[in-house]
Write an enzyme that holds these catalytic residues in place. Structure first.
Site, PDB file in Angstrom:
ATOM      1  N   ASN A  11       0.881  -1.008  -0.026  1.00 32.35           N
ATOM      2  CA  ASN A  11      -0.080   0.000   0.142  1.00 32.35           C
ATOM      3  C   ASN A  11       1.015   1.316  -0.236  1.00 32.35           C
ATOM      4  O   ASN A  11       1.581   1.441   1.016  1.00 32.35           O
ATOM      5  CB  ASN A  11      -1.040  -0.255   1.221  1.00 32.35           C
ATOM      6  CG  ASN A  11      -1.859   1.130   1.359  1.00 32.35           C
ATOM      7  OD1 ASN A  11      -1.335   2.148   1.059  1.00 32.35           O
ATOM      8  ND2 ASN A  11      -3.057   0.824   1.734  1.00 32.35           N
ATOM      9  N   HIS A  14       0.916   6.185   1.795  1.00 30.20           N
ATOM     10  CA  HIS A  14       1.707   7.226   2.444  1.00 30.20           C
ATOM     11  C   HIS A  14       3.156   7.826   1.795  1.00 30.20           C
ATOM     12  O   HIS A  14       3.432   8.825   2.204  1.00 30.20           O
ATOM     13  CB  HIS A  14       2.195   6.450   3.764  1.00 30.20           C
ATOM     14  CG  HIS A  14       1.187   6.276   4.637  1.00 30.20           C
ATOM     15  ND1 HIS A  14       0.215   7.103   5.155  1.00 30.20           N
ATOM     16  CD2 HIS A  14       0.825   5.259   5.413  1.00 30.20           C
ATOM     17  CE1 HIS A  14      -0.712   6.540   5.856  1.00 30.20           C
ATOM     18  NE2 HIS A  14      -0.323   5.266   5.941  1.00 30.20           N
ATOM     19  N   HIS A  56      -5.612   3.782  -1.938  1.00 33.09           N
ATOM     20  CA  HIS A  56      -6.725   4.076  -1.339  1.00 33.09           C
ATOM     21  C   HIS A  56      -7.085   5.722  -1.904  1.00 33.09           C
ATOM     22  O   HIS A  56      -6.731   6.612  -0.968  1.00 33.09           O
ATOM     23  CB  HIS A  56      -6.971   3.899   0.271  1.00 33.09           C
ATOM     24  CG  HIS A  56      -8.322   4.318   0.698  1.00 33.09           C
ATOM     25  ND1 HIS A  56      -8.632   4.229   2.047  1.00 33.09           N
ATOM     26  CD2 HIS A  56      -9.635   4.630   0.041  1.00 33.09           C
ATOM     27  CE1 HIS A  56      -9.793   4.450   2.376  1.00 33.09           C
ATOM     28  NE2 HIS A  56     -10.454   4.814   1.140  1.00 33.09           N
ATOM     29  N   ARG A  58      -9.067   8.338  -1.226  1.00 31.93           N
ATOM     30  CA  ARG A  58     -10.403   8.566  -0.401  1.00 31.93           C
ATOM     31  C   ARG A  58     -11.166   9.728  -0.852  1.00 31.93           C
ATOM     32  O   ARG A  58     -10.540  10.672  -1.875  1.00 31.93           O
ATOM     33  CB  ARG A  58      -9.476   9.332   0.900  1.00 31.93           C
ATOM     34  CG  ARG A  58      -8.797   7.974   1.615  1.00 31.93           C
ATOM     35  CD  ARG A  58      -8.307   8.558   2.831  1.00 31.93           C
ATOM     36  NE  ARG A  58      -9.269   8.875   3.911  1.00 31.93           N
ATOM     37  CZ  ARG A  58      -9.556   8.134   4.779  1.00 31.93           C
ATOM     38  NH1 ARG A  58      -8.942   6.863   5.208  1.00 31.93           N
ATOM     39  NH2 ARG A  58     -10.609   8.561   5.692  1.00 31.93           N
ATOM     40  N   ARG A  62      -7.078  13.041   0.354  1.00 32.83           N
ATOM     41  CA  ARG A  62      -5.933  13.826   1.104  1.00 32.83           C
ATOM     42  C   ARG A  62      -4.620  13.057   0.892  1.00 32.83           C
ATOM     43  O   ARG A  62      -3.460  13.699   1.216  1.00 32.83           O
ATOM     44  CB  ARG A  62      -6.277  13.404   2.629  1.00 32.83           C
ATOM     45  CG  ARG A  62      -6.042  11.854   3.039  1.00 32.83           C
ATOM     46  CD  ARG A  62      -5.904  11.624   4.603  1.00 32.83           C
ATOM     47  NE  ARG A  62      -7.613  11.900   4.991  1.00 32.83           N
ATOM     48  CZ  ARG A  62      -7.995  11.305   6.235  1.00 32.83           C
ATOM     49  NH1 ARG A  62      -7.222  10.518   6.825  1.00 32.83           N
ATOM     50  NH2 ARG A  62      -9.146  11.456   6.555  1.00 32.83           N
ATOM     51  N   GLU A  83      -8.695   0.434  -2.847  1.00 34.62           N
ATOM     52  CA  GLU A  83      -9.397   0.515  -1.795  1.00 34.62           C
ATOM     53  C   GLU A  83     -10.454   1.676  -1.995  1.00 34.62           C
ATOM     54  O   GLU A  83     -10.087   2.709  -2.613  1.00 34.62           O
ATOM     55  CB  GLU A  83      -8.758   0.852  -0.674  1.00 34.62           C
ATOM     56  CG  GLU A  83      -7.788  -0.327  -0.140  1.00 34.62           C
ATOM     57  CD  GLU A  83      -7.024  -0.003   1.136  1.00 34.62           C
ATOM     58  OE1 GLU A  83      -7.225   0.843   1.905  1.00 34.62           O
ATOM     59  OE2 GLU A  83      -6.026  -0.825   1.444  1.00 34.62           O
ATOM     60  N   THR A 114      -8.093   4.034   8.100  1.00 36.85           N
ATOM     61  CA  THR A 114      -9.155   3.168   7.988  1.00 36.85           C
ATOM     62  C   THR A 114      -9.300   2.488   9.416  1.00 36.85           C
ATOM     63  O   THR A 114      -8.502   1.988   9.762  1.00 36.85           O
ATOM     64  CB  THR A 114      -8.859   2.234   6.839  1.00 36.85           C
ATOM     65  OG1 THR A 114      -8.898   2.839   5.786  1.00 36.85           O
ATOM     66  CG2 THR A 114     -10.629   1.572   6.955  1.00 36.85           C
ATOM     67  N   GLU A 164     -10.666  -9.268   3.070  1.00 36.92           N
ATOM     68  CA  GLU A 164      -9.519  -8.741   3.802  1.00 36.92           C
ATOM     69  C   GLU A 164      -9.872  -8.523   5.213  1.00 36.92           C
ATOM     70  O   GLU A 164     -10.628  -7.681   5.764  1.00 36.92           O
ATOM     71  CB  GLU A 164      -8.994  -7.672   3.367  1.00 36.92           C
ATOM     72  CG  GLU A 164      -7.754  -7.115   3.705  1.00 36.92           C
ATOM     73  CD  GLU A 164      -6.847  -6.014   3.169  1.00 36.92           C
ATOM     74  OE1 GLU A 164      -7.096  -5.894   1.862  1.00 36.92           O
ATOM     75  OE2 GLU A 164      -6.368  -5.201   3.807  1.00 36.92           O
ATOM     76  N   HIS A 204      -3.474  -4.024   7.594  1.00 43.51           N
ATOM     77  CA  HIS A 204      -3.766  -2.847   8.636  1.00 43.51           C
ATOM     78  C   HIS A 204      -2.768  -3.213   9.741  1.00 43.51           C
ATOM     79  O   HIS A 204      -3.113  -4.128  10.741  1.00 43.51           O
ATOM     80  CB  HIS A 204      -5.053  -2.747   9.112  1.00 43.51           C
ATOM     81  CG  HIS A 204      -5.233  -1.103   9.401  1.00 43.51           C
ATOM     82  ND1 HIS A 204      -5.625  -0.272   8.665  1.00 43.51           N
ATOM     83  CD2 HIS A 204      -4.677  -0.807  10.683  1.00 43.51           C
ATOM     84  CE1 HIS A 204      -5.737   0.746   9.192  1.00 43.51           C
ATOM     85  NE2 HIS A 204      -5.170   0.695  10.535  1.00 43.51           N
ATOM     86  N   GLY A 226       1.402  -1.296   4.295  1.00 42.74           N
ATOM     87  CA  GLY A 226       1.619  -0.113   3.887  1.00 42.74           C
ATOM     88  C   GLY A 226       2.654   0.678   4.593  1.00 42.74           C
ATOM     89  O   GLY A 226       3.882   0.706   4.617  1.00 42.74           O
TER      90      GLY A 226
END
Ligand code: PXP
Length: 252
Positions: A11, A14, A56, A58, A62, A83, A114, A164, A204, A226
């Site tokens: 992921n 970041h 992801h 969003r 962001r 995602e 998340t 997941e 996660h 990630g």
């Protein structure tokens, strides 16, 4: 499935978080100096052995931008896992970009990342309709859920190909007395999901320490990781960070 064959999806959200911290309002046109570029990192992750790239986009954009997702679609050689929140807008974006998989996640604007799994049982029709529309376009769906019986059963009923399992509660409990209990929930959840015909991924909060226990869950197909990989890349570079995680996932 043996631990040696668990796939790694990286992921890269970041990376975009860092870019946005400086260049949020800058045009990212060709030839402009803007770093770090998540697409370049994705290609390096693939070179180091990642078997998939996860992003992801969003609703508040962001970190990862839609333009990043479009570029990833064109550039990466492995699989794109997008995602997304369970909204019409995100579904139409997925239908435009055509990732190999979508992973439907809950999304709240105020959260940092998340938090908590998707409430599948409580919004069955909405999720069912997204999964079916995606499937018609050749996109397989994964549902990001807590390892709860009701959510697993609802996911199977919808006919998602993957779940997941949210490993956040386990990761948070890792250094506490609740670790064994949280791990057991994952073990039981994975077994039930697999029994119901779902392919089991997890993600996660997985890091270079807890991954060694996570991979002992026999049904695992893929881990999506990630934060820990991007963090380690700050010290050792992304190539080393991915290779080290892969080695740990292979039981090294
Ligand atoms: N899987 C899902 C569905 C997520 O939402 C996240 C966080 O963005 C991850 C995996 C990766 O979590 P982490 O960054 O803690 O490895």
């Amino acid at each position: 499935m043996s631990s040696q064959t668990i796939l790694l999806g990286v992921n890269i959200d970041h990376v975009a978080t860092v870019r946005q911290a400086r260049y949020k309002d800058s045009p990212r046109g060709c030839g402009q100096f803007v770093e770090p570029d998540p697409v370049t990192i994705a290609l390096l992750c693939e070179k180091a052995g990642a078997q998939g790239i996860t992003v992801h986009p969003r609703e508040d954009a962001r970190h990862v931008q839609r333009s990043d997702v479009r570029r990833l679609r064109e550039c990466i050689q492995t699989r794109l896992n997008m995602e997304m929140a369970a909204t019409e807008d995100m579904l139409s974006f997925a239908l435009e970009v055509l990732p190999e998989t979508i992973c439907i996640v809950p999304e709240k604007r105020e959260e940092v990342t998340t938090e908590g799994g998707l409430e599948v049982a409580g919004q069955f029709d909405r999720i069912d309709s997204i999964v079916k529309s995606a499937k018609e376009a050749g996109i397989e769906s994964s549902l990001f859920i807590d390892p709860d019986k009701a959510q697993i059963e609802a996911s199977a009923k919808i006919g998602a190909k993957y779940v997941e399992l949210h490993t956040g509660a386990y990761a948070n409990a890792y250094y506490t007395a609740r670790r064994a209990e949280e791990f057991e929930r994952l073990v039981e959840g994975a077994a039930l999901a697999s029994e119901l015909g779902l392919i089991v991924n997890a993600g996660h909060g997985i890091n270079y320490v807890n991954v060694s226990e996570v991979i002992t869950i026999p049904e695992l197909h893929e881990l999506n990781i990630g934060h820990s990989i991007i963090s380690r890349a700050l010290f050792f570079g992304i190539d080393e960070a991915v290779r080290e995680m892969k080695a740990l996932m292979a039981g090294a």
